[in-house]
Design a protein around this motif. Structure first.
Motif, PDB file in Angstrom:
ATOM      1  N   ARG A  74      79.071 -16.249  86.344  1.00  0.00           N
ATOM      2  CA  ARG A  74      80.538 -16.236  86.361  1.00  0.00           C
ATOM      3  C   ARG A  74      81.057 -17.669  86.289  1.00  0.00           C
ATOM      4  NH1 ARG A  74      84.080 -12.488  89.810  1.00  0.00           N
ATOM      5  NH2 ARG A  74      83.209 -11.121  88.250  1.00  0.00           N
TER       6      ARG A  74
ATOM      7  N   VAL B 146      79.459  -3.661  79.400  1.00  0.00           N
ATOM      8  CA  VAL B 146      80.360  -3.421  80.531  1.00  0.00           C
ATOM      9  C   VAL B 146      80.450  -4.659  81.421  1.00  0.00           C
ATOM     10  CG1 VAL B 146      78.651  -2.352  82.060  1.00  0.00           C
ATOM     11  CG2 VAL B 146      81.048  -1.721  82.256  1.00  0.00           C
ATOM     12  N   VAL B 147      79.373  -5.407  81.537  1.00  0.00           N
ATOM     13  CA  VAL B 147      79.393  -6.651  82.314  1.00  0.00           C
ATOM     14  C   VAL B 147      80.283  -7.678  81.608  1.00  0.00           C
ATOM     15  CG1 VAL B 147      77.994  -8.597  83.135  1.00  0.00           C
ATOM     16  CG2 VAL B 147      77.166  -6.251  83.410  1.00  0.00           C
TER      17      VAL B 147
ATOM     18  N   ILE C 240      82.761  -7.117  79.647  1.00  0.00           N
ATOM     19  CA  ILE C 240      84.161  -6.703  79.795  1.00  0.00           C
ATOM     20  C   ILE C 240      84.666  -7.039  81.189  1.00  0.00           C
ATOM     21  CG2 ILE C 240      85.721  -4.714  79.893  1.00  0.00           C
ATOM     22  CD1 ILE C 240      83.982  -3.457  77.650  1.00  0.00           C
ATOM     23  N   ASN C 241      83.907  -6.678  82.210  1.00  0.00           N
ATOM     24  CA  ASN C 241      84.348  -6.958  83.586  1.00  0.00           C
ATOM     25  C   ASN C 241      84.523  -8.449  83.826  1.00  0.00           C
ATOM     26  OD1 ASN C 241      84.424  -4.259  84.292  1.00  0.00           O
ATOM     27  ND2 ASN C 241      82.348  -4.245  85.074  1.00  0.00           N
ATOM     28  N   GLU C 242      83.598  -9.251  83.335  1.00  0.00           N
ATOM     29  CA  GLU C 242      83.700 -10.696  83.509  1.00  0.00           C
ATOM     30  C   GLU C 242      84.916 -11.247  82.764  1.00  0.00           C
ATOM     31  OE1 GLU C 242      81.834 -12.863  85.452  1.00  0.00           O
ATOM     32  OE2 GLU C 242      80.994 -11.032  86.289  1.00  0.00           O
TER      33      GLU C 242
ATOM     34  N   ILE D  14      87.683  -9.668  82.058  1.00  0.00           N
ATOM     35  CA  ILE D  14      88.895  -9.262  82.784  1.00  0.00           C
ATOM     36  C   ILE D  14      89.146 -10.224  83.937  1.00  0.00           C
ATOM     37  CG2 ILE D  14      89.895  -7.477  84.280  1.00  0.00           C
ATOM     38  CD1 ILE D  14      88.364  -5.416  82.486  1.00  0.00           C
ATOM     39  N   GLU D  15      88.106 -10.551  84.684  1.00  0.00           N
ATOM     40  CA  GLU D  15      88.259 -11.484  85.810  1.00  0.00           C
ATOM     41  C   GLU D  15      88.687 -12.866  85.333  1.00  0.00           C
ATOM     42  OE1 GLU D  15      88.350 -10.588  88.994  1.00  0.00           O
ATOM     43  OE2 GLU D  15      88.081  -8.567  88.192  1.00  0.00           O
TER      44      GLU D  15
ATOM     45  N   ASN E 298      91.137  -6.234  78.598  1.00  0.00           N
ATOM     46  CA  ASN E 298      90.402  -4.996  78.803  1.00  0.00           C
ATOM     47  C   ASN E 298      90.617  -4.031  77.639  1.00  0.00           C
ATOM     48  OD1 ASN E 298      88.872  -2.980  80.154  1.00  0.00           O
ATOM     49  ND2 ASN E 298      90.749  -2.074  80.925  1.00  0.00           N
TER      50      ASN E 298
ATOM     51  N   ASP F   8      87.517  -3.045  75.324  1.00  0.00           N
ATOM     52  CA  ASP F   8      87.087  -1.656  75.453  1.00  0.00           C
ATOM     53  C   ASP F   8      87.109  -0.957  74.093  1.00  0.00           C
ATOM     54  OD1 ASP F   8      86.109   0.345  77.269  1.00  0.00           O
ATOM     55  OD2 ASP F   8      87.983   1.423  76.884  1.00  0.00           O
TER      56      ASP F   8
END
Length: 143
Positions: free
Chosen positions: A5, A100-101, A103-105, A107-108, A123, A127
């Motif tokens: 991250r 998915v990782v 995308i989540n990273e 977004i953060e 996102n 997505d």
């Protein structure tokens, strides 16, 4: 904070600077890292992302345009654009990172460096791209 991250945060910060001063990559990287106190593994991961995004920038921008319906690239906030480039690069070229990782990273990162709406915007685009990535596998299973 986890190393990857942190590496992504450095990558997005560098890409922002690169958008302003896109010249002599090696000198810019050296100058950037000179001002940081960073674990060598974080630096290595970040530099791989930075170089990959810069190398594939035109292709990544085309994907942003394709998946950001009704948005011109120059209307997307600079940090959002860099976060999208990074997320798309990971999803398309880094098989060691599950989509998915990525995308989540992303977004953060968008929440941290962008506006109140950046996380949702990023996102949505990533997505849509993820669904497009998976579509051939789904159709190969169905007969």
């Amino acid at each position: 904070m986890k190393k990857r991250r942190l590496a992504r945060e450095y990558a997005v910060q560098f890409l922002y600077q690169w958008g302003i001063f896109a010249e002599d990559l090696e000198k810019r990287l050296a100058d950037f890292w000179e001002r940081q106190t960073v674990d060598p593994k974080v630096k290595e991961f970040a530099q791989g992302l930075i170089r990959g995004v810069i190398e594939k920038e035109a292709e990544l921008d085309a994907l942003i345009i394709q998946f950001a319906e009704n948005w011109a690239l120059d209307r997307i906030a600079v940090m959002d654009r860099n976060v999208l480039r990074l997320g798309l690069y990971e999803m398309k070229y880094r098989e060691d990172i599950p989509p998915v990782v990525s995308i989540n990273e992303a977004i953060e990162l968008a929440k941290k460096f962008g506006t109140d709406d950046s996380g949702k915007f990023v996102n949505g685009i990533l997505d849509r791209f993820r669904e497009d990535l998976l579509r051939p596998a789904r159709s190969a299973v169905k007969k």
